[in-house]
Enzyme design. Structure first.
Site, short mmCIF file in Angstrom:
data_model
loop_
_atom_site.label_atom_id
_atom_site.label_comp_id
_atom_site.label_asym_id
_atom_site.label_seq_id
_atom_site.Cartn_x
_atom_site.Cartn_y
_atom_site.Cartn_z
N SER A 1 -5.13 131.99 19.09
CA SER A 1 -5.56 133.37 19.30
C SER A 1 -7.03 133.38 19.69
O SER A 1 -7.67 132.33 19.80
CB SER A 1 -5.35 134.19 18.03
OG SER A 1 -6.21 133.72 17.01
N LYS A 2 -7.57 134.57 19.89
CA LYS A 2 -8.96 134.69 20.35
C LYS A 2 -9.94 134.06 19.36
O LYS A 2 -11.01 133.61 19.76
CB LYS A 2 -9.31 136.17 20.55
CG LYS A 2 -8.66 136.77 21.79
CD LYS A 2 -9.07 138.21 21.97
CE LYS A 2 -8.42 138.81 23.21
NZ LYS A 2 -8.78 140.23 23.39
N ARG A 3 -9.58 134.03 18.10
CA ARG A 3 -10.54 133.47 17.14
C ARG A 3 -10.70 131.96 17.30
O ARG A 3 -11.65 131.37 16.79
CB ARG A 3 -10.11 133.81 15.71
CG ARG A 3 -8.92 133.04 15.17
CD ARG A 3 -8.71 133.34 13.69
NE ARG A 3 -7.63 132.57 13.13
CZ ARG A 3 -6.35 132.92 13.21
NH1 ARG A 3 -6.01 134.01 13.85
NH2 ARG A 3 -5.42 132.17 12.66
#
Length: 467
Positions: free
Chosen positions: A236-238
């Protein structure tokens, strides 16, 4: 049989890393078997689908070199086809009209959850034989039994049909639903192999039942394991950038990302570096792993550095231009650029890093690092600089050899080692103490700029200093 694969993204955002890998594997499989790779845009979610997202998907595929043979086809333009097939199922009593309103369905779902029952449609409209004068959706009849998903990667997976509700295939506003569109599209487009992420596995038994009801042969299924971050959670973006085009903006080369994605869940012995030709020759679904791949940014960076080193200077120069322009430089038409790239490519891991490291070549005036200037651009070095300028100005061809000879003459005259001259010159030319090799850098910079900067530095060294 002609192998036909497809990539079918929903245009609700950018092309992400997982989607790009699915597209790559689908394309490689089709190319390996001299088949066709089809692009289909699944844009039935009108509220969330955007033209910007469609363009982002096309741009990402184009940048990566994922070329398709047919398409793009848009589901939003195929509604009449879906409705035709849905009503054929109704006529064969394989589907029925459901008059339950969304509000009624939601109340029953909440009640089922409260009572600990599966929130599954109870089939109450199945037995209504005469059409009512009310809005209705079309539901597909799911019969008792077991559905086996035969998957090349996962093996056989068994599903009890009692866990599958009578799914809606056409909503009351006559728009078709996802699972039905997918089956009609894959069937009518003669897709032979469905290669997709394993987040679709739970949809597959529903789709198999629909295939059979429509009288179409099943495609071969291959569900790819998810891509995870280093913490083993879904990427994911994290975990960093997940958009393909974000990697372009960060200065990655497209084939570095393609090579990395190919190895993220697939292997061919211990080989790490693959050209696109090799990927087509060697790719097989049998060598796709069953476990999830872990995204490793350091390995991608290593691959990118490898491809930067391997890319011809002229080609790399063209790719570097927008990154230099982003820093305020004007490199277009600069004949020095390929030679400048040559001095930078051994150290740079990304094009952005290369642009940052090479910006000094394009500055009108150099700003000196204060500590470097204090240490190296001193009044004691004015004689060295004056002597060097005197030896450089007559040189007609500013080559590595000519520069080295000029430096050696001064070093011999002064009884010095190279570092005593090279480091002050480096600060004068770049503003700091780190740069490519001094002779390679000066040759790439060119005589006019190099001599001017040495003269500027000489003037700086002759300025009165505060006591």
């Amino acid at each position: 049989m002609t192998v036909r694969t497809r990539f079918a993204p929903s245009p609700t955002g950018y092309l992400h890393i997982g989607g790009a890998r699915t597209a790559l594997f689908s394309m490689l499989f089709a190319r390996r078997h001299k088949g066709k790779f089809i692009l289909r845009i699944e844009d039935t979610d009108v509220a969330r689908s955007t033209e910007e997202s469609i363009q982002a998907i096309l741009d990402g595929m184009n940048w990566l070199g994922l070329t398709y043979d047919e398409g793009p086809f848009f589901q939003s333009k195929r509604f009449d086809i879906y409705r035709k097939h849905a009503y054929e199922l109704l006529e064969k009593s394989l589907a029925y009209r459901c008059y339950c309103t969304p509000e009624e369905l939601e109340k029953r779902r909440e009640a089922a959850l409260k009572e600990g029952r599966p929130p599954k449609y109870d089939g109450r409209c199945r037995e209504i034989t005469e059409p009512l004068d009310k809005p209705f959706a079309l539901r597909f009849k799911v019969h008792p039994g077991t559905t086996i998903v035969e998957d090349i990667i996962k093996g056989n997976i068994s599903f009890d049909n009692s866990t599958i509700e009578d799914l809606i295939i056409l909503r009351s506003d006559t728009t078709p639903t996802y699972n039905f569109c997918v089956v009609v599209d894959d069937a009518t487009m003669d897709i032979t192999h469905v290669i997709r992420g394993d987040d679709h596995i739970n949809n597959t038994p529903k789709q198999i039942l629909l295939y059979r009801a429509l009288g179409h042969a099943l495609p071969v299924f291959a569900h790819l394991p998810m891509i995870l971050g280093a913490d083993k959670a879904r990427l994911s973006k994290r975990h960093g950038a997940t958009s393909v085009m974000a990697y372009k903006e960060m200065g990655y080369l497209p084939h570095a990302l393609v090579n990395y994605l190919a190895r993220l869940g697939w292997s061919f012995g211990d080989q790490e570096i693959f050209s696109m030709v090799e990927l087509v020759e060697k790719f097989s679904l049998e060598n796709v792993g069953k476990s999830s791949g872990v995204f490793n940014p350091e390995k991608l960076l290593w691959l990118n550095q490898h491809y930067i080193k391997e890319t011809p200077d002229e080609e790399l120069a063209a790719l570097l231009v927008p990154f230099l322009e982003g820093l305020g430089a004007d490199p277009k038409g600069d004949a020095r650029l390929p030679n400048i790239v040559k001095t930078l490519k051994e150290r740079a891991k990304t094009l952005k890093e290369m642009a940052d490291g090479g910006l000094f070549y394009f500055k009108e005036k150099i700003e000196y690092d204060p500590k470097a200037a204090e240490k190296f651009l001193t009044p004691e070095n004015t004689g060295l600089f004056a002597s060097l300028i005197g030896k450089l100005e007559p040189i007609e061809t500013f080559t590595h050899k000519a520069l080295e000879d000029a430096f050696n003459l001064i070093l011999e005259e002064q009884g010095l080692k190279l570092g005593k001259l090279a480091q002050p010159v480096r600060v004068a030319l770049t503003g700091g103490t780190v740069s490519p090799g001094i002779f390679e850098m000066m040759e790439a910079m060119g005589k006019e700029m190099a001599v001017k900067r040495l003269k500027d530095a000489l003037g700086f060294m002759q300025e009165p200093r505060a006591v």
